[in-house]
Design a protein around this motif. Structure first.
Motif, PDB file in Angstrom:
ATOM      1  N   TRP A   7       0.911  -1.030  -0.037  1.00 50.28           N
ATOM      2  CA  TRP A   7       0.087   0.071  -0.114  1.00 50.28           C
ATOM      3  C   TRP A   7       0.931   1.225   0.162  1.00 50.28           C
ATOM      4  O   TRP A   7       1.765   1.304   0.485  1.00 50.28           O
ATOM      5  CB  TRP A   7      -0.893  -0.154   1.226  1.00 50.28           C
ATOM      6  CG  TRP A   7      -1.743  -1.241   1.276  1.00 50.28           C
ATOM      7  CD1 TRP A   7      -1.728  -2.373   2.089  1.00 50.28           C
ATOM      8  CD2 TRP A   7      -3.089  -1.521   0.499  1.00 50.28           C
ATOM      9  NE1 TRP A   7      -2.628  -3.322   1.893  1.00 50.28           N
ATOM     10  CE2 TRP A   7      -3.480  -2.908   0.929  1.00 50.28           C
ATOM     11  CE3 TRP A   7      -3.708  -0.783  -0.735  1.00 50.28           C
ATOM     12  CZ2 TRP A   7      -4.488  -3.362   0.081  1.00 50.28           C
ATOM     13  CZ3 TRP A   7      -4.625  -1.469  -1.215  1.00 50.28           C
ATOM     14  CH2 TRP A   7      -5.125  -2.618  -0.586  1.00 50.28           C
ATOM     15  N   GLY A  16      -9.872  10.754  -1.508  1.00 51.39           N
ATOM     16  CA  GLY A  16     -10.131   9.588  -1.754  1.00 51.39           C
ATOM     17  C   GLY A  16      -9.580   8.615  -0.570  1.00 51.39           C
ATOM     18  O   GLY A  16      -8.828   8.901   0.212  1.00 51.39           O
ATOM     19  N   TRP A  21       4.241   0.214  -9.032  1.00 56.23           N
ATOM     20  CA  TRP A  21       3.458   1.505  -8.953  1.00 56.23           C
ATOM     21  C   TRP A  21       4.538   2.143  -7.940  1.00 56.23           C
ATOM     22  O   TRP A  21       4.312   3.528  -8.071  1.00 56.23           O
ATOM     23  CB  TRP A  21       1.944   1.617  -8.378  1.00 56.23           C
ATOM     24  CG  TRP A  21       1.845   0.613  -6.901  1.00 56.23           C
ATOM     25  CD1 TRP A  21       1.312  -0.870  -6.984  1.00 56.23           C
ATOM     26  CD2 TRP A  21       2.265   1.051  -5.767  1.00 56.23           C
ATOM     27  NE1 TRP A  21       1.094  -1.002  -5.595  1.00 56.23           N
ATOM     28  CE2 TRP A  21       1.980   0.119  -5.022  1.00 56.23           C
ATOM     29  CE3 TRP A  21       2.833   2.288  -5.256  1.00 56.23           C
ATOM     30  CZ2 TRP A  21       2.240   0.170  -3.521  1.00 56.23           C
ATOM     31  CZ3 TRP A  21       3.129   2.228  -3.846  1.00 56.23           C
ATOM     32  CH2 TRP A  21       2.508   1.309  -2.925  1.00 56.23           C
ATOM     33  N   ARG A  80     -14.551  -1.217   6.635  1.00 59.54           N
ATOM     34  CA  ARG A  80     -14.592  -0.460   5.312  1.00 59.54           C
ATOM     35  C   ARG A  80     -15.860  -0.093   4.964  1.00 59.54           C
ATOM     36  O   ARG A  80     -15.791   1.103   4.270  1.00 59.54           O
ATOM     37  CB  ARG A  80     -14.283  -1.669   4.036  1.00 59.54           C
ATOM     38  CG  ARG A  80     -12.908  -2.244   4.324  1.00 59.54           C
ATOM     39  CD  ARG A  80     -12.862  -3.132   3.083  1.00 59.54           C
ATOM     40  NE  ARG A  80     -11.383  -3.776   3.210  1.00 59.54           N
ATOM     41  CZ  ARG A  80     -10.331  -3.400   2.333  1.00 59.54           C
ATOM     42  NH1 ARG A  80     -10.301  -2.163   1.558  1.00 59.54           N
ATOM     43  NH2 ARG A  80      -9.162  -4.000   2.760  1.00 59.54           N
ATOM     44  N   SER A 139      -6.906   8.803  -7.174  1.00 60.99           N
ATOM     45  CA  SER A 139      -6.620   7.688  -8.427  1.00 60.99           C
ATOM     46  C   SER A 139      -7.898   7.789  -9.180  1.00 60.99           C
ATOM     47  O   SER A 139      -8.877   8.463  -9.053  1.00 60.99           O
ATOM     48  CB  SER A 139      -6.544   6.255  -7.602  1.00 60.99           C
ATOM     49  OG  SER A 139      -7.894   5.999  -7.153  1.00 60.99           O
ATOM     50  N   ARG A 162     -13.890   8.079   3.910  1.00 62.62           N
ATOM     51  CA  ARG A 162     -13.853   9.153   3.142  1.00 62.62           C
ATOM     52  C   ARG A 162     -14.807  10.327   3.727  1.00 62.62           C
ATOM     53  O   ARG A 162     -15.893  10.152   4.054  1.00 62.62           O
ATOM     54  CB  ARG A 162     -14.607   8.765   1.828  1.00 62.62           C
ATOM     55  CG  ARG A 162     -13.831   7.903   1.087  1.00 62.62           C
ATOM     56  CD  ARG A 162     -14.189   7.537  -0.295  1.00 62.62           C
ATOM     57  NE  ARG A 162     -13.327   6.519  -1.137  1.00 62.62           N
ATOM     58  CZ  ARG A 162     -13.231   6.686  -2.342  1.00 62.62           C
ATOM     59  NH1 ARG A 162     -13.412   7.681  -3.030  1.00 62.62           N
ATOM     60  NH2 ARG A 162     -12.350   5.955  -2.790  1.00 62.62           N
ATOM     61  N   SER A 218      -4.911   8.176   4.163  1.00 64.33           N
ATOM     62  CA  SER A 218      -4.896   7.632   2.849  1.00 64.33           C
ATOM     63  C   SER A 218      -3.134   7.709   2.543  1.00 64.33           C
ATOM     64  O   SER A 218      -2.624   8.159   3.226  1.00 64.33           O
ATOM     65  CB  SER A 218      -5.609   8.066   1.710  1.00 64.33           C
ATOM     66  OG  SER A 218      -5.142   9.414   1.665  1.00 64.33           O
ATOM     67  N   GLU A 241      -8.152   4.042  -0.467  1.00 63.32           N
ATOM     68  CA  GLU A 241      -8.097   2.752  -0.996  1.00 63.32           C
ATOM     69  C   GLU A 241      -8.946   1.672  -0.080  1.00 63.32           C
ATOM     70  O   GLU A 241      -9.580   0.821  -0.467  1.00 63.32           O
ATOM     71  CB  GLU A 241      -6.919   2.180  -1.217  1.00 63.32           C
ATOM     72  CG  GLU A 241      -6.318   2.916  -2.507  1.00 63.32           C
ATOM     73  CD  GLU A 241      -7.031   2.616  -4.063  1.00 63.32           C
ATOM     74  OE1 GLU A 241      -7.493   1.275  -4.167  1.00 63.32           O
ATOM     75  OE2 GLU A 241      -7.257   3.529  -4.662  1.00 63.32           O
ATOM     76  N   LYS A 283     -10.190   5.791  -9.255  1.00 65.08           N
ATOM     77  CA  LYS A 283     -11.142   5.469  -8.731  1.00 65.08           C
ATOM     78  C   LYS A 283     -11.855   6.501  -7.972  1.00 65.08           C
ATOM     79  O   LYS A 283     -13.164   6.427  -7.640  1.00 65.08           O
ATOM     80  CB  LYS A 283     -10.760   4.238  -7.520  1.00 65.08           C
ATOM     81  CG  LYS A 283     -10.372   3.144  -7.998  1.00 65.08           C
ATOM     82  CD  LYS A 283     -10.049   2.122  -7.125  1.00 65.08           C
ATOM     83  CE  LYS A 283      -9.794   0.594  -7.455  1.00 65.08           C
ATOM     84  NZ  LYS A 283      -9.070  -0.323  -6.545  1.00 65.08           N
ATOM     85  N   ASP A 284     -11.191   7.575  -7.726  1.00 67.41           N
ATOM     86  CA  ASP A 284     -11.614   8.773  -6.920  1.00 67.41           C
ATOM     87  C   ASP A 284     -12.301   9.942  -7.821  1.00 67.41           C
ATOM     88  O   ASP A 284     -12.575  10.642  -7.262  1.00 67.41           O
ATOM     89  CB  ASP A 284     -10.515   9.247  -5.896  1.00 67.41           C
ATOM     90  CG  ASP A 284      -9.869   8.120  -5.228  1.00 67.41           C
ATOM     91  OD1 ASP A 284     -10.541   7.406  -4.700  1.00 67.41           O
ATOM     92  OD2 ASP A 284      -8.398   8.350  -4.977  1.00 67.41           O
TER      93      ASP A 284
END
Length: 338
Positions: free
Chosen positions: A13, A187, A43, A312, A220, A195, A265, A189, A222-223
């Motif tokens: 992460w 964001g 990454w 989550r 990202s 959030r 994050s 993950e 996704k955000d």
């Protein structure tokens, strides 16, 4: 005596990888001649490139959570030529210990977890009360068993390239001049529960935009949807960079921010490692485990009875830990910080 040649199996992460630099720094402080390579997801290369303690990253070709025993064996065999003297494993999984074992690294250090008795020969037993912070658990693996941690912890510090920073500004048509910049990182993950509501971010953005600030939103792909909602609530005045920047560009651009407001994050930890004034909002997670490591970082939490739950999604289906944390509290914290 041969200088230590260490392979560190890095975490999966973003935030954890940033915090792992505490370990890299500690090793180099104690043994300056040590060499450190990091086995890490692809990454993470832009982060590791900004950590001078790391000699080279080795890209982990296997996706997180996938066993692929053949690929692990082949990678381990290929690493034998590097003649590592020690492997330090930051993940606690059995899978993460296989490559150093296949590489025949003579000393393999890690915390007990997932039946790793065979593949680790320097097995440590974690005392969570002694090491409440994640960085403490990382650093302890770089010391002899039960050795005391340093009185002053080395903290993450990412180096910035002015050349790549200028390229990022040009690519995304960003103009700074003398304008103050507010960076928003809405964001996370881990899951939706972490959030802070987009409406709250928009309130902060509008307040600063009305004061003449620029507002950049990071995240990202996704955000992007949530970030676009924030941009829309500012009537298009905020700039939505979520999903448009790669990690290298995000690091370089975040370094220009005068204030960062973020959920718990990976980008929060990056902002702290860039020494940006930072407001971090915590809901289901705890700053007592993974706080931002920077003296100009301020954490906000309501400390409700249900916090932290580390879920989550909100198990009580109200997410009050985030919704009731008001924009006024964050704006006040920004004023105090500046």
């Amino acid at each position: 005596m041969t200088n230590p040649n260490i392979l560190i199996v890095g975490p999966a992460w973003v935030g954890d990888m940033v915090m792992a630099q505490c370990l890299f720094k500690l090793i180099k402080q104690n043994i300056p001649e040590a060499t450190i390579d990091v086995l890490a997801p692809g990454w993470s290369l832009p982060l590791l490139a900004r950590m001078p303690e790391v000699r080279k990253p080795i890209v982990m070709p296997i996706e997180h959570g996938v066993l692929n025993l053949k690929a692990r064996y082949q990678l381990g065999v290929s690493l034998r030529q590097n003649q590592y003297t020690q492997a330090i494993l930051l993940p606690n999984s059995f899978k993460s210990a296989l490559i150093p074992w296949f590489a025949r690294i003579p000393k393999r250090t890690g915390w007990r977890g997932e039946m790793r008795y065979v593949v680790l020969n320097d097995l440590r037993y974690l005392d969570k009360a002694r090491y409440p912070l994640m960085i403490e658990r990382f650093m302890a693996l770089g010391l002899a068993p039960n050795a005391p941690l340093p009185s002053a912890y080395p903290i993450p510090e990412l180096h910035i390239s002015k050349e790549t920073q200028t390229k990022a500004l040009e690519k995304h048509a960003l103009h700074i001049g003398g304008t103050l910049i507010l960076a928003l990182c809405p964001g996370a993950e881990f899951g939706y529960a972490k959030r802070w509501p987009e409406e709250h971010y928009a309130d902060i953005a509008n307040e600063k935009l009305n004061q003449g600030w620029a507002v950049w939103i990071f995240g990202s792909p996704k955000d992007r949807e949530g970030a676009e909602k924030i941009r829309a609530l500012t009537k298009g005045r905020a700039i939505n960079l979520a999903g448009l920047t790669n990690l290298e560009e995000a690091v370089d651009l975040l370094a220009l921010a005068h204030v960062v407001v973020s959920n718990d994050s990976g980008l929060m930890h990056i902002a702290a490692a860039l020494k940006r004034p930072l407001i971090a909002v915590y809901g289901p997670t705890s700053a007592g485990f993974t706080p931002p490591l920077h003296k100009k970082a301020k954490t906000l939490s309501l400390s409700l009875d249900c916090q932290p739950c580390f879920e989550r999604t909100c198990p009580l289906q109200h997410q009050r830990c985030m919704r009731d944390l008001s924009p006024a509290m964050v704006l006040s914290a920004i004023t105090e910080l500046l």
